[in-house]
Write a protein that holds these residues in place. Structure first.
Motif, PDB file in Angstrom:
ATOM      1  N   ARG A 191       4.028   6.846  -4.170  1.00 32.31           N
ATOM      2  CA  ARG A 191       2.784   7.750  -4.065  1.00 32.31           C
ATOM      3  C   ARG A 191       2.771   9.003  -5.086  1.00 32.31           C
ATOM      4  N   ALA A 202      -5.681   2.436   2.879  1.00 34.14           N
ATOM      5  CA  ALA A 202      -5.581   1.391   2.250  1.00 34.14           C
ATOM      6  C   ALA A 202      -6.201   0.193   2.952  1.00 34.14           C
ATOM      7  N   ALA A 223      -1.075   4.619  -0.222  1.00 39.56           N
ATOM      8  CA  ALA A 223      -1.665   5.825   0.028  1.00 39.56           C
ATOM      9  C   ALA A 223      -2.701   5.587   1.443  1.00 39.56           C
ATOM     10  N   ASP A 276       0.853  -1.249  -0.084  1.00 47.04           N
ATOM     11  CA  ASP A 276      -0.190   0.147   0.005  1.00 47.04           C
ATOM     12  C   ASP A 276       0.949   1.197  -0.044  1.00 47.04           C
ATOM     13  N   ARG A 332      -4.841   2.496  -4.256  1.00 49.42           N
ATOM     14  CA  ARG A 332      -3.888   2.858  -2.930  1.00 49.42           C
ATOM     15  C   ARG A 332      -2.908   2.085  -2.581  1.00 49.42           C
TER      16      ARG A 332
END
Ligand SMILES: Cc1ncc(COP(=O)(O)O)c(C=O)c1O
Length: 431
Positions: A319, A229, A226, A224, A348
């Motif tokens: 990201r 998530a 973000a 993940d 995400r």
């Protein structure tokens, strides 16, 4: 720039001329951009550079004086513990192998094909056998089936996972021997299976053939990047143990997108009986895995917590790249769920953004992009045999290029989307 699509033919013709001009200008620039394979970028692999020198001349492991020797078919004990944590499986049911989980998947299928599994005849002797393929999916999964002549049935994949009503109905056919699943940050749609889906997957073994197996590919288990998530899917092996279907699942994982894409470590977790079956056939192919690389990995990542800490560095690099994809598309095409030019997701975690073009235009977009110096995964790659019946899915992998390159590539991509869409609408208008 307007993100709407004109409805009258003269305005569409003017827009098409403008977009053709823009495309020609892109072609003049001699760009060489690439959004094809989902693999860690150079800064990501550098995060694990300490693997070099992690051993400092000490090659001894848990109960193994010297990992440089032959043997240890199931992997070194500390690596089995580490991957057991990652795959939510007991270490004694976890095998740690070489650098590729895809190879472990291929071996499971080819051993079942050649020798049979679960006391059943070899698949090659059972006539036509088939796998269920939630789509869009991972092209290399489909290639394994294709290479062995296993038929493939595409099934719809929603935000919750595969359509489980369709899956449950399909597995009542004894010719169905497997289903491909990427339950967490699916490649390429980025979805995560719901708890209900996982529970129903665990029970499939009650209604399927005795040699049916769920191929549970946790390639993106801790990937993940973000906030917000979803958590890892529930513990599939434990659910299967409760429903007495433990033999019906194979779980896979690797550090290909944690340490080095080509120099990582991969693992398989399954029931004790399946593991015995697998290692019996594996022993014919190798004297043992690269235990030195396994040892380097556990020295750098002694437990799941260390892996998760390490993944924060990956998240910081990924990201902004995924944010750049979304912001360029939103600026040029409008809202991601309402744009007249297509739809895309904002995952995400994982490695991909899935773009759905207007039906019938994905291959044209990929061609237009190639002409202007942007390599994209071939249209259709996310479907069995490379055939997308709607010609609409395009997989975008933004991890390798720099952020500046991602922005440039997406601006070019969006122009190709607009040109292909306007041309398709004009063709529908008969002009
Ligand atoms: C879903 C999925 N599974 C497996 C792999 C390959 O993993 P490995 O490098 O461990 O063979 C990938 C690589 O992109 C992937 O996306």
């Amino acid at each position: 720039m307007s993100t709407t699509l004109p409805s009258d033919t003269p305005a569409l013709q003017r827009l098409e001329a403008e977009l053709r001009g823009a495309h020609a200008a892109w072609q003049q620039r001699g760009l060489k951009l690439d959004l094809t394979r989902g693999k860690p970028g150079p800064e990501q692999v550098a995060l694990a550079s300490a693997l070099d020198g992690a051993l400092g001349g000490d090659f001894s492991g848990d109960g193994i004086d010297d990992t440089r020797g032959y043997g240890g078919l199931l992997g070194i004990p500390e690596a089995r513990r580490l991957f057991g944590e990652l795959l939510q499986a007991p270490p004694e049911q976890t095998l740690v192998g070489g650098n590729s989980s895809l190879q472990l998947m291929y071996q499971c299928i080819s051993f079942a094909y050649l020798h049979g599994i679960g006391g059943q005849p070899p698949w090659r002797e059972q006539g036509a056998v088939r796998f269920l393929c939630p789509t869009p999916g991972y092209d290399r999964h489909f290639r394994i089936c294709e290479a062995l002549g296993i038929e493939m049935t595409p099934l719809p994949l929603s935000e919750e996972g595969p359509d489980m009503d369709a899956v449950e109905e399909a597995v009542s056919d004894p010719a169905v021997k497997g289903i491909w699943c990427v339950p967490h940050f699916s490649n390429p749609s980025g979805i995560c299976y719901s708890e209900e889906t996982v529970g129903r997957m665990a029970r499939l073994g009650q209604r399927a053939a005795p040699d049916f197996r769920v191929f549970w590919d946790l390639a993106y288990a801790i990937h993940d990047f973000a906030p917000g998530a979803p958590e890892l899917p529930p513990d599939l092996l434990e659910l299967c143990r409760q429903t007495k279907t433990e033999d019906s699942v194979f779980l896979f994982g690797s550090t290909s997108k944690i340490s080095f894409a080509g120099g990582g470590v991969a693992a398989l977790a399954t029931s004790a009986d399946n593991l015995k079956w697998f290692s019996r056939h594996l022993a014919v192919t190798t004297v043992g895995p690269d235990k030195v690389n396994q040892l380097r990995h556990v020295r750098l990542f002694p437990d799941l917590h260390a892996l998760r800490e390490h993944m924060r560095g990956h998240a910081a690099l990924l990201r902004p790249r995924f944010a750049a994809v979304d912001s360029v598309l939103a600026d040029t095409l409008g809202h991601r769920q309402k744009s007249p030019y297509g739809r895309w997701n904002t995952p995400r975690g994982g490695y991909f953004v899935m773009f759905n073009t207007r039906a019938g235009t994905a291959a044209t977009v990929v061609q237009l992009a190639a002409e202007a110096g942007l390599a994209l995964t071939p249209a259709g790659a996310t479907w069995p045999r490379g055939h997308d019946p709607d010609d609409s899915d395009i997989r975008i992998a933004p991890s390798v290029p720099s952020i500046t390159e991602v922005k440039q590539a997406m601006a070019l991509f969006a122009d190709c989307i607009r040109l292909a869409t306007v041309q398709a609408v004009l063709a529908e208008h008969g002009g």
